[in-house]
Scaffold this motif. Structure first.
Motif, mmCIF file in Angstrom:
data_model
loop_
_atom_site.group_PDB
_atom_site.id
_atom_site.type_symbol
_atom_site.label_atom_id
_atom_site.label_comp_id
_atom_site.label_asym_id
_atom_site.label_seq_id
_atom_site.Cartn_x
_atom_site.Cartn_y
_atom_site.Cartn_z
ATOM 1 N N LEU A 8 0.785 -1.351 0.143
ATOM 2 C CA LEU A 8 0.282 0.342 0.015
ATOM 3 C C LEU A 8 0.795 1.138 -0.061
ATOM 4 C CD1 LEU A 8 -2.699 -1.047 2.765
ATOM 5 C CD2 LEU A 8 -2.629 -1.347 0.140
ATOM 6 N N HIS A 9 0.635 2.195 -1.149
ATOM 7 C CA HIS A 9 1.419 3.341 -1.070
ATOM 8 C C HIS A 9 1.332 4.417 -0.049
ATOM 9 C CE1 HIS A 9 2.687 2.343 -5.567
ATOM 10 N NE2 HIS A 9 2.993 1.183 -4.679
ATOM 11 N N ALA A 10 -0.133 4.798 -0.025
ATOM 12 C CA ALA A 10 -0.569 5.688 1.044
ATOM 13 C C ALA A 10 -1.955 5.603 1.452
ATOM 14 C CB ALA A 10 -0.248 7.166 0.239
ATOM 15 N N LEU A 11 -2.113 5.794 2.679
ATOM 16 C CA LEU A 11 -3.632 5.799 3.193
ATOM 17 C C LEU A 11 -3.854 7.549 3.619
ATOM 18 C CD1 LEU A 11 -3.869 2.731 4.888
ATOM 19 C CD2 LEU A 11 -4.359 3.100 2.566
ATOM 20 N N ARG A 12 -4.887 7.880 3.445
ATOM 21 C CA ARG A 12 -5.372 9.311 4.092
ATOM 22 C C ARG A 12 -6.680 9.557 4.410
ATOM 23 N NH1 ARG A 12 -2.444 14.461 3.428
ATOM 24 N NH2 ARG A 12 -0.488 12.940 3.213
ATOM 25 N N ASP A 13 -6.899 10.162 5.468
ATOM 26 C CA ASP A 13 -8.340 10.620 5.894
ATOM 27 C C ASP A 13 -8.493 11.866 5.418
ATOM 28 O OD1 ASP A 13 -10.593 11.395 7.053
ATOM 29 O OD2 ASP A 13 -9.851 10.937 9.244
ATOM 30 N N PRO A 14 -9.249 12.138 4.417
ATOM 31 C CA PRO A 14 -9.471 13.476 3.771
ATOM 32 C C PRO A 14 -10.424 14.432 4.698
ATOM 33 C CG PRO A 14 -10.881 12.142 2.752
ATOM 34 C CD PRO A 14 -10.292 11.044 3.923
ATOM 35 N N ILE A 15 -10.184 14.636 5.964
ATOM 36 C CA ILE A 15 -11.260 15.468 6.686
ATOM 37 C C ILE A 15 -10.870 16.805 6.628
ATOM 38 C CG2 ILE A 15 -10.190 15.140 9.037
ATOM 39 C CD1 ILE A 15 -12.948 14.704 9.950
ATOM 40 N N ALA A 62 -14.741 18.957 4.009
ATOM 41 C CA ALA A 62 -14.366 17.782 4.545
ATOM 42 C C ALA A 62 -15.016 16.397 4.470
ATOM 43 C CB ALA A 62 -14.356 18.184 6.226
ATOM 44 N N ASN A 63 -14.365 15.251 4.660
ATOM 45 C CA ASN A 63 -14.932 14.052 4.407
ATOM 46 C C ASN A 63 -14.860 13.258 5.467
ATOM 47 O OD1 ASN A 63 -15.701 13.757 1.084
ATOM 48 N ND2 ASN A 63 -13.774 14.904 1.553
ATOM 49 N N GLU A 64 -15.717 13.454 6.505
ATOM 50 C CA GLU A 64 -15.759 12.737 7.703
ATOM 51 C C GLU A 64 -16.011 11.180 7.317
ATOM 52 O OE1 GLU A 64 -15.426 12.861 11.700
ATOM 53 O OE2 GLU A 64 -15.788 14.394 10.676
ATOM 54 N N GLY A 65 -15.202 10.321 7.885
ATOM 55 C CA GLY A 65 -15.160 8.924 7.850
ATOM 56 C C GLY A 65 -14.994 8.274 6.481
ATOM 57 N N GLU A 66 -14.020 8.960 5.693
ATOM 58 C CA GLU A 66 -13.744 8.612 4.325
ATOM 59 C C GLU A 66 -12.314 7.976 4.065
ATOM 60 O OE1 GLU A 66 -16.052 7.929 1.915
ATOM 61 O OE2 GLU A 66 -17.575 8.878 3.281
ATOM 62 N N LEU A 67 -11.613 7.212 3.154
ATOM 63 C CA LEU A 67 -10.609 6.881 3.086
ATOM 64 C C LEU A 67 -9.966 6.999 1.824
ATOM 65 C CD1 LEU A 67 -7.996 5.024 4.113
ATOM 66 C CD2 LEU A 67 -9.470 3.266 3.284
ATOM 67 N N VAL A 68 -8.781 7.489 1.460
ATOM 68 C CA VAL A 68 -8.234 7.541 0.320
ATOM 69 C C VAL A 68 -6.923 6.706 0.424
ATOM 70 C CG1 VAL A 68 -7.002 8.961 -1.588
ATOM 71 C CG2 VAL A 68 -8.822 10.074 0.099
ATOM 72 N N ALA A 69 -6.954 5.684 -0.752
ATOM 73 C CA ALA A 69 -5.802 4.684 -0.587
ATOM 74 C C ALA A 69 -5.102 4.863 -1.920
ATOM 75 C CB ALA A 69 -6.564 3.415 -0.644
ATOM 76 N N PHE A 70 -3.831 4.732 -2.180
ATOM 77 C CA PHE A 70 -2.978 4.464 -3.135
ATOM 78 C C PHE A 70 -2.317 3.270 -3.158
ATOM 79 C CE2 PHE A 70 -3.730 9.113 -2.704
ATOM 80 C CZ PHE A 70 -3.379 9.708 -3.961
ATOM 81 N N VAL A 71 -2.720 2.533 -4.190
ATOM 82 C CA VAL A 71 -2.231 1.201 -4.398
ATOM 83 C C VAL A 71 -1.521 1.111 -5.768
ATOM 84 C CG1 VAL A 71 -3.844 0.482 -2.467
ATOM 85 C CG2 VAL A 71 -4.241 0.301 -4.971
ATOM 86 N N PRO A 72 -0.687 0.149 -5.987
ATOM 87 C CA PRO A 72 -0.304 -0.222 -7.431
ATOM 88 C C PRO A 72 -1.369 -0.472 -7.981
ATOM 89 C CG PRO A 72 1.051 -1.438 -5.502
ATOM 90 C CD PRO A 72 0.004 -0.986 -4.840
ATOM 91 N N PRO A 73 -1.355 -0.214 -9.431
ATOM 92 C CA PRO A 73 -2.382 -0.372 -10.554
ATOM 93 C C PRO A 73 -2.808 -2.038 -10.676
ATOM 94 C CG PRO A 73 -0.788 0.991 -11.357
ATOM 95 C CD PRO A 73 -0.248 0.703 -10.227
#
Length: 130
Positions: A8-15, A62-73
């Motif tokens: 997993l390259h990156a995980l982010r909470d976009p709040i 703000a995006n409460e309770g959301e997840l942004v994930a960067f993964v290999p294609p």
């Protein structure tokens, strides 16, 4: 997610600053461009209508309770299936791709066939009410 992809390259909470801030920070730090498909962004009608009324871009809210994930294609579909298997992730979608073009920038493909730059939010952010 880790059960189907150890890289997993990156995980982010976009709040804070919304999706636009999270994506711009990652694009800048990684030196990659990010291309979004605006039509795939899951913006509820109530949010879109409120943003339209207030003159806000939903990508800056703000995006409460959301997840942004960067993964290999080559693992993206498997990771997305794993996320969707959880009740809280059942509506997850693939919203974009990292590209070599426009490093450090986020560009959205619009529903009208054009593109627009997705900048960092300007000025004061909306206060959190939670």
């Amino acid at each position: 997610m880790l059960a189907v992809c150890q890289d997993l390259h990156a995980l982010r909470d976009p709040i804070r600053g919304g999706l636009a801030t999270s994506l711009n920070e990652i694009a800048g730090a990684a030196g990659v461009g990010i291309t979004l498909d605006e039509r795939s962004l899951p913006v509820p009608d109530t949010v879109a209508n409120a943003c339209s009324l207030l003159g806000l871009d939903p990508l800056h809210v703000a995006n409460e309770g959301e997840l942004v994930a960067f993964v290999p294609p080559d693992h993206a579909e498997a990771v997305l299936e794993a996320i969707r298997a959880h009740p809280l992730g059942k509506e997850s979608v693939w919203i974009g791709t990292c590209v070599e073009d426009h490093p450090g920038m986020v560009v959205a493909a619009t529903g009208l066939g054009g593109t627009r730059v997705v900048d960092m939010p300007l000025g004061e952010q909306l206060p959190r009410i939670c």
